[in-house]
Each structure stands twice: as structure tokens, then as C-alpha cells.
Design an enzyme around this catalytic site. Structure first.
Site, PDB file in Angstrom:
ATOM      1  N   GLU A  99     -20.128 -20.550 -28.502  1.00 45.20           N
ATOM      2  CA  GLU A  99     -19.353 -20.966 -27.334  1.00 45.20           C
ATOM      3  C   GLU A  99     -19.736 -22.386 -26.898  1.00 45.20           C
ATOM      4  O   GLU A  99     -18.903 -23.120 -26.361  1.00 45.20           O
ATOM      5  CB  GLU A  99     -19.556 -19.961 -26.186  1.00 45.20           C
TER       6      GLU A  99
ATOM      7  N   HIS B 245     -10.337 -25.784 -27.632  1.00 43.76           N
ATOM      8  CA  HIS B 245     -11.466 -24.853 -27.539  1.00 43.76           C
ATOM      9  C   HIS B 245     -11.679 -24.105 -28.859  1.00 43.76           C
ATOM     10  O   HIS B 245     -12.778 -24.101 -29.421  1.00 43.76           O
ATOM     11  CB  HIS B 245     -11.197 -23.853 -26.401  1.00 43.76           C
ATOM     12  N   GLU B 246     -10.608 -23.493 -29.340  1.00 47.14           N
ATOM     13  CA  GLU B 246     -10.737 -22.695 -30.566  1.00 47.14           C
ATOM     14  C   GLU B 246     -11.067 -23.597 -31.759  1.00 47.14           C
ATOM     15  O   GLU B 246     -11.789 -23.187 -32.659  1.00 47.14           O
ATOM     16  CB  GLU B 246      -9.474 -21.874 -30.821  1.00 47.14           C
TER      17      GLU B 246
ATOM     18  N   HIS C 240     -14.715 -23.955 -31.960  1.00 47.83           N
ATOM     19  CA  HIS C 240     -15.320 -22.808 -32.660  1.00 47.83           C
ATOM     20  C   HIS C 240     -15.153 -22.960 -34.172  1.00 47.83           C
ATOM     21  O   HIS C 240     -16.087 -22.743 -34.947  1.00 47.83           O
ATOM     22  CB  HIS C 240     -14.614 -21.511 -32.252  1.00 47.83           C
TER      23      HIS C 240
HETATM   24 MG    MG Z   1     -14.651 -19.127 -27.000  1.00 51.24          MG
END
Ligand code: MG
Length: 499
Positions: free
Chosen positions: A299, A269-270, A273
Site C-alpha cells: 500500500e 493508485h493501482e 501497486h
Molecule cells: Mg491499495
């Protein structure tokens, strides 16, 4: 200046660009201070760090005000290209906030956030909302003042949301959430009765060695082709990504000692980003455009990598060898079983542990509650029971205490009100990307071959390189011909969970 190559034919824009550099530097410094606060700072210095951060903000605000006349001149310019227009727009938004929100109010918000966060931690540990209540009351009051100062059309909450997701109003969000709630509920009910995806899995309970899990995460970063010179990973309780510049982007992940999917997918997830931050065009560095356009779009990138790519059968197959090599307890489970494990579905209390299907209900609840708090429709004292009622309405579960209810998230203590909706908007935009990218490539085959460079290039070309040049609605219209349409997400979930 090294790497500074933002160019404009317009002398006013270039003058602003030159004067903006120290502001950019202050942002970079603040980001580093915040990163350090969450990773390596000794706990005892949080008050001093809070002070340093608040002072940095105030110096920034003062310095920003020196650009008022130049910005007013820039606003009247005609014939600008998209980057120049974006430059002026983002600067104006920033300046607007500095001009409308008095330093005293800003200071109050930052101080209440610093103190409130410390109290919130204690309150959550003791599961006692009454400890935190006075701070939340104060923060809601300050945020209502902030909304009044900023000005708004319609609901005061619009002023707060606009800070995170430019141009988005309660009307927009209501229009998205109202068809999404019953659609997701329908899928959830069917998944729970079909038993194709488990609600719990034995792998959740098996302990792992942190060093072994760290090796898995490092291998996953290699698979995702994360750059070694401009990117790093550390550890924090709540994973996050921060960017000091386009050449220095950092993520954190978490190690809780069991249920390895939490650590694995925090990392993915990160990284999603980080890929956005790393792929902004280098010529935008040192300018107001060297950041993502909105939290929702940001996001969408993390969710796209975490869920649409990361939780796919193909990705699980790809990481399975490193899982098996480093976590010996995985070996008895085949990759098919690991796929089921990472996609288990269960209505639960805690947002950060929620699966793809139930996650958005956690957001709808917070959105509804915040809107009512800021609109003055409910008192802070009524919020915990309303929270629990909404959990029951949406997910059929009722928190037994405040720690697993209203006290679970850090956002409100830090003054981040108007933020939550962007998580679901991100999921929705990720769905739109998923729909769109498959017109240009066979995504499953690309993942299976680990050709993530291809995916990154695709995303860079269409979104990352622009930084904040286009507002989120414009960016979506350019790409999809529409904005925040939840249908692609609903279709994807339907196909994944019910096909
Ligand atoms: Mg996030």
C-alpha cells in the site's frame, strides 16, 4: 522451465524450489479466477466459483503439507544468503498456517466468506445491518478460532494482523496511531478554517463520458510508462491489482460517470501497486519470494504514486493537457483549479472516497472496532452504534444509515479481519519514502519532467526487486533506520496543506 532461474548452492533449498512450483501455479490460477470473478464472470456463477476457489485452496494446503520435512531441514541450514533466508522464512510462514489451521476451519471460513459476501451486498443495498449480522457473528467467531489455532503473544488480534503485516502487533499500531490522531486532527481543523483547499468543488458534479475518461486513464498509464506486454487495465466496482506472475500484472479502475478524480486516482493508485509487482526480480518468479513483503509495504507504493506523486502540483500540470483534450468541461478550469479540486478536503462517511487527510481516521475507527470484536470486548450487535460514535469522535459526522456506516466495506464479509491497519501503515511508509527519496533526487523536478523511469528505478533498487525477501520491519530498518514512524507523513501533510 521458461524464466525459472532461482539459484541456490544449497541442494535442500533447490529441492524445495522445484517442489514449490506447482504451489506457485495454484496461486497463479487462484489469482486469475479471482480477477475474472471481479471483472468478467457472469454474476450467476458465484457459488460455483466460490467452490472452485475453496477446492483450489484445499488442494494447495494438502500439497503444502508435503513440504513439512524438507522445510524442517531447511530451517536448520546455516550460512544462507539473504534470498535463501527469505525463501525459508516465507515458506515456513505459509506452512505454519497450513499446519495450524485445520482444513475444516479453512473451509468454514471460505464458505462463510462466499455466502457472507453475497448477503452483505444485499444488506448494503437495503442498508440493513440485521441481514448481515449473523454472517459477521459467524465470521468473527471463526477468526477468533483461527487466532487461537495460530497462537499469539498479547492480543489475539496480533495473530490475524501478522498474516498481512508480518511481525506487527497491536502495541506497534497503538504506538503509531496515538500520536497521529491528534496531529492529523490539528491539521484538519486548520485546513477547514483556512479555506485554502475546498471542501466541495463544481467539478465533482460534472458528468463525463466513460470512453473519454478511459482515454485519459490510458494516457496516464503512458505517462507513467506502464509496460504494454506484461500489464493490463480493466474495470471493476472496487479497483484492485492482481498478479498472476511477474510477467502478468493487472489492475482495474472504476467509472462512476462523474467526479473524474475518483477514476483518475484509482488508476494511479493501482498502477503504483502494479509497479511493485512488475519490478520484483524475475529470478524470484515461481518461488515463495515472488510477491510483495506485506500489505502495508504494498500500500505504501500505491499511496506514494497516488498522493505524493499524483496529487502534486507538478503531476496535475503534467496530466492537465490530456484532461482538457478529453474532458471538454475541464477547460474553463486552469490546472491550479484542478489541483485544488483533486485535493479537496472534507470529513465524509465513505472511506474509499476520503481525501489524504481524513482517510486515516476511517482506518483508526475500523482498527479499534476489529480489535474489540476479536478481543471479545464488544458484541457484533453493538458494532454499528460504536461505528457511528467513532465517526463522530474522529470526523464530526454521523452516518444516517448502515450503508454509509458499518456496511460500506467488503472486507469483513470476505473474512479480511486484521487487514485495515495496513492501509494507514502504508500511508506512513509512503511518507517515509517521500522523505528518503528526496535525499537522492529533486522529486518535484522529476515529476514535472515526467521522468518516472527514474522514480521506478529508485524504488526497484531499494524495495521492489527483493519481493518478500525481507520482512516489512527489516526492510524499513535497512532503508530508514526505523520502522512505521508517522512523523514524515505528518510533516508532509502539514507542509502541503498549511504552508
Ligand atoms: Mg491499495
Amino acid at each position: 522451465m521458461p524464466g525459472f532461474n532461482f539459484m541456490s548452492q544449497n541442494s535442500t533449498i533447490m529441492e524445495i524450489a522445484e517442489k514449490y512450483k506447482p504451489l506457485w501455479a495454484l496461486d497463479s490460477v487462484s489469482a486469475l479466477l479471482e480477477w475474472d470473478m471481479e471483472t468478467y464472470m457472469p454474476l450467476g456463477s458465484s457459488a460455483q466459483r466460490g467452490f472452485a476457489l475453496a477446492q483450489t485452496q484445499l488442494i494447495r494446503q494438502e500439497r503444502m503439507m508435503q513440504l513439512v520435512d524438507l522445510a524442517a531441514r531447511a530451517e536448520k541450514l546455516v550460512g544462507l544468503n539473504d534470498f535463501e533466508k527469505g525463501f525459508v522464512r516465507v515458506l515456513k510462514r505459509d506452512l505454519d498456517y497450513c499446519m495450524k489451521v485445520p482444513p475444516k476451519l479453512l473451509e468454514d471460513i471460505i464458505r462463510t466468506a462466499t455466502e457472507g459476501t453475497v448477503v452483505w451486498r444485499e444488506a448494503r443495498k437495503n442498508s440493513d445491518f440485521s441481514m448481515f449480522q449473523p454472517y459477521l457473528e459467524k465470521m468473527v467467531g471463526l477468526k477468533r478460532q483461527e487466532a487461537e489455532k495460530l497462537g499469539y503473544k498479547g492480543h489475539p488480534y496480533n495473530a490475524l494482523m501478522d498474516r498481512y503485516e508480518e511481525g506487527v502487533t497491536t502495541n506497534d499500531v497503538d504506538k503509531v496511531f496515538s500520536p497521529m490522531a491528534p496531529a492529523l486532527k490539528g491539521i484538519l481543523d486548520k485546513v477547514q478554517s483556512a479555506n485554502k483547499f475546498p471542501s466541495t468543488h463544481p467539478l465533482e458534479e460534472i458528468a463525463y463520458e466513460e470512453t473519454a475518461m478511459k482515454r485519459v486513464n490510458e494516457n496516464v498509464l503512458k505517462l507513467m510508462q506502464m509496460p504494454e506486454k506484461t500489464f493490463r487495465m480493466d474495470v471493476s466496482t472496487h479497483p484492485f491489482t492482481t498478479s498472476m506472475s511477474i510477467e502478468d500484472v493487472r489492475i482495474t479502475t472504476r467509472y462512476e460517470g462523474k467526479d473524474f478524480k475518483a477514476s483518475l486516482y484509482s488508476t494511479v493508485h493501482e498502477s503504483g501497486h502494479a509497479i511493485y509487482d512488475l519490478q520484483i526480480d524475475p529470478s524470484l518468479d515461481y518461488t515463495p519470494l515472488s510477491k510483495a513483503t506485506s500489505l502495508g509495504v504494498h500500500e505504501s507504493q500505491s499511496r506514494f504514486w497516488e498522493n505524493f506523486i499524483g496529487r502534486s502540483r507538478e503531476f496535475v500540470k503534467l496530466v492537465y493537457p490530456t484532461l482538457k483534450a478529453n474532458l471538454p468541461f475541464v477547460a474553463p478550469y486552469g490546472d491550479d483549479e484542478v489541483y485544488r479540486y483533486v485535493n479537496s478536503v472534507k470529513p465524509s462517511m465513505i472511506r474509499v472516497d476520503a481525501d489524504e487527510l481524513t482517510y486515516n481516521f476511517h482506518i483508526m475507527l475500523r482498527y479499534e472496532l476489529e480489535k474489540k470484536l476479536i478481543g471479545g470486548e464488544i458484541e457484533v450487535s453493538e458494532a454499528p452504534s460504536m461505528w457511528n460514535d467513532l465517526m463522530e469522535k474522529y470526523l464530526g459526522v454521523r452516518p444516517q444509515n448502515d450503508a454509509e456506516g458499518i456496511l460500506q466495506d467488503v472486507h469483513w464479509s470476505g473474512g479480511l479481519i486484521g487487514y485495515f491497519a495496513t492501509y494507514s501503515l502504508g500511508n506512513i511508509i509512503a511518507g517515509m519514502f517521500y522523505n528518503r527519496i528526496r535525499k537522492d533526487m529533486d522529486l518535484k523536478a522529476t515529476i514535472a519532467k515526467g521522468e518516472f523511469g527514474k522514480v521506478k528505478d529508485w524504488l526497484k533498487e531499494r524495495i521492489h526487486r527483493y519481493g518478500a525477501t525481507y520482512p516489512p520491519k527489516d526492510l524499513q530498518r535497512k532503508l530508514f533506520g526505523e520502522e512505521y514512524n508517522p512523523q514524515s507523513l505528518i510533516n508532509y501533510l502539514q507542509e502541503k496543506y498549511l504552508a
